[in-house]
Write a protein that holds these residues in place. Sequence first.
Motif, short mmCIF file in Angstrom:
data_model
loop_
_atom_site.label_atom_id
_atom_site.label_comp_id
_atom_site.label_asym_id
_atom_site.label_seq_id
_atom_site.Cartn_x
_atom_site.Cartn_y
_atom_site.Cartn_z
N THR A 30 0.83 -1.21 0.00
CA THR A 30 0.00 0.00 0.00
C THR A 30 0.86 1.26 0.00
OG1 THR A 30 -1.75 -1.16 1.20
CG2 THR A 30 -1.82 1.24 1.24
N GLY A 33 2.46 2.33 -3.25
CA GLY A 33 1.56 2.71 -4.33
C GLY A 33 1.01 1.56 -5.13
N ALA A 34 1.13 0.31 -4.61
CA ALA A 34 0.61 -0.84 -5.35
C ALA A 34 -0.84 -1.11 -5.00
CB ALA A 34 1.45 -2.08 -5.05
N TRP A 36 -4.32 1.28 -2.85
CA TRP A 36 -5.21 2.44 -2.84
C TRP A 36 -4.59 3.69 -2.24
CZ3 TRP A 36 -5.65 4.08 2.15
CH2 TRP A 36 -5.33 3.14 3.15
N ALA A 39 -1.93 10.12 -3.07
CA ALA A 39 -0.67 10.83 -3.29
C ALA A 39 -0.31 11.68 -2.08
CB ALA A 39 -0.78 11.71 -4.54
N THR A 91 -8.85 9.52 -2.16
CA THR A 91 -8.53 9.65 -3.59
C THR A 91 -7.21 8.94 -3.86
OG1 THR A 91 -9.63 11.80 -3.66
CG2 THR A 91 -8.16 11.24 -5.49
N PRO A 92 -7.25 7.72 -4.40
CA PRO A 92 -6.01 6.97 -4.65
C PRO A 92 -5.12 7.69 -5.65
CG PRO A 92 -7.93 5.53 -4.77
CD PRO A 92 -8.43 6.94 -4.75
N ALA A 93 -3.83 7.47 -5.51
CA ALA A 93 -2.90 8.07 -6.47
C ALA A 93 -3.11 7.49 -7.86
CB ALA A 93 -1.46 7.83 -6.00
N HIS A 94 -3.53 6.23 -7.90
CA HIS A 94 -3.80 5.56 -9.18
C HIS A 94 -5.15 4.89 -9.09
CE1 HIS A 94 0.45 6.25 -10.02
NE2 HIS A 94 0.75 5.64 -8.87
N ASP A 95 -6.16 5.41 -9.78
CA ASP A 95 -7.51 4.86 -9.71
C ASP A 95 -7.56 3.42 -10.22
OD1 ASP A 95 -8.40 7.21 -8.67
OD2 ASP A 95 -9.01 8.05 -10.61
N TRP A 96 -6.68 3.09 -11.14
CA TRP A 96 -6.71 1.76 -11.74
C TRP A 96 -6.02 0.71 -10.86
CZ3 TRP A 96 -1.69 0.39 -12.10
CH2 TRP A 96 -0.75 1.42 -12.17
N ASN A 97 -5.49 1.13 -9.71
CA ASN A 97 -4.68 0.22 -8.89
C ASN A 97 -5.29 0.03 -7.50
OD1 ASN A 97 -2.52 -1.48 -8.63
ND2 ASN A 97 -1.17 0.07 -7.80
#
Length: 401
Positions: A30, A33-34, A36, A39, A91-97
Amino acid sequence: MSDGPWRSRHCLAVNVAIAVFFVLLDTGATLVGAAWWPAQPGTLAWVMLGLQALACFSLVARRRAPLTVVAVLGTYSLVLTLLISPVGALTPAHDWNVWAPYSTVLAAYGPLFYRRDQRSRRTALVALAVFTLIVARAWQPSAEIITIGVLRTAVGPLLALYFDARRRLVQALTERAERAERERHLLAEQARTEERARLAGEMHDVVTHRVSLMVLQAGALRMTATDEATRQAAEELRAAGCQALDELRDLVGILRSAPEGDETPSVAGLAALAAESAAVGTPVELVEEGDRALASPVVGRTAYRIVREALTNVRKHAPGARVTVRVEYGEAQVRLAVRNTPPTSAAGSALAGTGSGLGIANLRQRVELVHGTLRAGPAPDGGFSVEATLPAYVPTAELAV
């Protein structure tokens, strides 16, 4: 004597180690960044990270309460997903992850592997179905999300079904091999009994024929002899022959009987041993757990002799002591323990001095012959303890105990 407490502590240590591993794995994944992680993490992000660690640590109960672990991780995954969307508090740094913790893979393994009865299996399947819907986020239709989510919750149950089937197969093969070994042993015993009876019959026929001739000839000599000394000797010879025939008949009867008669020492005689000791002033409490039939004849005789020797030593060296004899009959092992309380008076020198002093040593040799273990020594309360662990089955044909 029992290794149950040690095994429980060992399982707990393993479960804790596995849980800590997944806590570190999910927390690390987590933070890098792997998953939710936002940033710019705020208080809510750190709270959810702590809750994630607690949810992952619930794996420590995966053996005893696998459905509870599934419920904990499923609830956390659902709350996390709702906070991201539609609430939007995270708000995840990467929505797709955005994925559920890796711990869900192991959590899905438990319900089918550790709950084997049909009712628990049906409940587990329903729980895993709901768990899969949560992890796969079925309300957000996406081929990638649904595929990865289903894979995470499907790998565990598939492995559980495989290992459970393998365990059942190994258990069935083991039981079949043990049953075949027991049948072979019984057939060998039957063949030996039949051969013993045949040899006894042949011996009876041959020897009886010859001795009968001797008796008849002695009787004829007694009738025809002219002097008294000869007639007396003939009568003595005839009487000895008749006695030999009677003894031969008794011996043949013994040889034709089963080798494991009622007089053979076995675990069935432990109650008689306890009663004998109680009758001479040494109270004995006998506790037997399990089925006596699990102990083969050799093991039964060995257990009987251990208890007999231990009770004899108590009567010699611990007058006034109370004795507890505990025997546990298992599928693989027979465990027994003879423990006595401290003596209430000094041992009599005359009685304590009897015997060779090699009783325990001889017992240890006898136990080693059947590949068992024996421990004997003072107990913490001042009494004495004799403990033995024996294999449940030892073929009579291989050992003469």
